[in-house]
Design an enzyme around this catalytic site. Structure first.
Site, PDB file in Angstrom:
ATOM      1  CE  LYS A 119       0.097  -7.048  -0.868  1.00  0.00           C
ATOM      2  NZ  LYS A 119      -0.609  -6.685   0.382  1.00  0.00           N
ATOM      3  CG  ASP A 135      -2.562  -9.777  -1.003  1.00  0.00           C
ATOM      4  OD1 ASP A 135      -2.882  -9.093  -1.991  1.00  0.00           O
ATOM      5  OD2 ASP A 135      -2.060  -9.291   0.032  1.00  0.00           O
ATOM      6  N   GLY A 146       0.798  -1.226   0.000  1.00  0.00           N
ATOM      7  CA  GLY A 146       0.000   0.000   0.000  1.00  0.00           C
ATOM      8  C   GLY A 146       0.823   1.265   0.000  1.00  0.00           C
TER       9      GLY A 146
END
Length: 432
Positions: free
Chosen positions: A211, A207, A140
């Site tokens: 990353k 997920d 993020g």
């Protein structure tokens, strides 16, 4: 390399969900600031989404609309294609490829697409003189990609680790704070809208594994290899594990760890115990944290919001502003053709492990377990046995430092002892 250009930088945004709408808001509301910081105006010229009539809380009538994101990527009045649709293949990949082949720069938040196709897309970008930026795809609002490719470029990275999925951290935090079971905390997170449409992307570690594979490529100059990430989700973690870890001064986190050793590239995304007093141990709620260890800088800790409209749109705009300034950086910090295909390696650095098991209520049961561990070269540091019913006894063991290979040998031998009442749960204790 930088290139100066005073003409407006024109964005085409594909995907107008939470993040896409957030990017539009920033461009509209902060136009003067962006121009001063970027040295040129930044404007949106065209957009694309599945539903033209949906109210997204931001005016869109000023922009051209394309139903087909590939057509958006090919427009003459689009300099930067901003891909915020998601999905490892399909329209997102097709439109990104179209933009790169046309020599257009691409900014994306699509971790799945890059985890599966990052090498080929990076090569396409460089072949066509375009840049492919993806700060928003990892953690993020935390600028981990820029930190690795720019601020820490003078370091040989020794290890990167972090909490990279806010939903999992929320669930584990709520289990500890409210004494909830895993199922109860999962249901609470689902009710708050924190889970993906496919919850296993979150709680299964997928997920976060996407990353980690992108971070590893930049940190160690290797080709992205998501398939080599060792994944284990948080479904095995019980409230008893949470409490017992706390008793010993630890907290349980879904922790990504990557390092490059003589054996090859290690990439693990698994539940681990970390010291409760460490930065990672103190991380609460949906916040993310990435810890980088470099040979020159030592340990750097980056903490911030890992998802949401503002933080992720902020990361998108960070990439857009670099392009506006004329900063041209390769996708993974060095030419894509120079990235080596690393040999996948299991974690070889010795570490202590937390073991939870239930033993049958038989004389000598614990001695048989200790013998099986010892024969595999695993020694016991601490052991606790809890109150039990008439059939089984819960047992908690913390080992001395051992390799995962030795531990696996020990775990494979335990069923042969004839005293196991349940399959053991093994969690690495990571030094931070």
């Amino acid at each position: 390399m930088t290139e100066q250009n005073n003409s407006p930088l024109r964005l085409g945004i594909a995907g107008l969900g939470t993040v896409g709408a957030g990017v539009v808001k920033i461009v509209r509301q902060k136009a003067a600031m962006l121009e001063l910081r970027g040295g040129r105006p930044v404007v949106v010229t065209a957009v694309s989404a599945r539903n033209r009539d949906k109210d997204r809380g931001v005016p869109l009538s000023d922009y051209a609309w394309e139903d087909d994101p590939v057509a958006l990527a090919m427009r003459d009045d689009v300099d930067v294609f901003v891909e915020l649709m998601g999905g490892s293949d399909g329209p997102a990949k097709a439109a990104t490829e179209a933009a790169l082949k046309a020599g257009k720069d691409v900014v994306t938040a699509n971790k799945a697409m890059l985890a599966h196709h990052g090498q080929e897309l990076a090569e396409q970008a460089e072949t066509n003189g375009a840049v492919l930026r993806f700060e928003a795809a990892v953690a993020g609002g935390i600028p981990i990609i820029k930190s690795l490719t720019e601020g820490l470029a003078g370091n040989e990275v020794e290890r990167v680790m972090g909490v990279m999925n806010g939903t999992c951290n929320y669930i584990l935090t709520r289990m500890e704070d409210a004494g909830l079971s895993y199922d109860e905390a999962f249901a609470e997170a689902d009710g708050l809208g924190y889970l993906e449409a496919d919850p296993n992307l979150d709680v299964g570690g997928i997920d976060a594994g996407h990353k980690l594979s992108l971070i590893a490529a930049i940190a160690f100059g290797t080709q992205v290899n998501f398939d080599a990430v060792e994944l284990e989700g948080i479904g095995c973690v019980t409230i008893e594990d949470i409490r017992q870890a706390a008793d010993m001064g630890y907290r349980i986190k879904l922790l990504g760890v990557t390092r490059y050793t003589r054996r090859g590239l290690e990439q693990t995304m698994t539940p681990c115990l970390v010291p409760a007093t460490s930065p990672l141990g103190q991380l609460q709620g949906g916040t993310n944290m990435v810890v980088v260890e470099g040979d020159q800088v030592g340990q750097v800790v980056l903490r911030g919001a890992g998802a949401g409209e503002g933080p992720t749109a902020s990361a998108v705009m960070g990439d857009v502003m670099d392009i506006a300034r004329g900063l041209r950086v390769t996708t993974f910090g060095q030419p894509a053709t120079s990235l080596r295909a690393a040999t996948p390696a299991k974690a070889t650095v010795a570490a202590p492990y937390y073991l939870r098991m239930a033993l049958q209520d038989k004389p000598g049961a614990m001695a048989k377990v200790a013998a099986a561990l010892g024969e595999a070269g695993v020694s016991i540091d601490r052991m606790r046995q809890y109150s039990h019913d008439n059939t089984s006894a819960p047992v908690l063991i913390v080992t001395h430092k051992t390799t995962r290979a030795s531990l696996d040998d020990a775990l494979a031998a335990l069923p042969g002892t004839g005293v196991m009442a349940s399959d053991p749960v093994a969690l690495r204790i990571e030094e931070v």
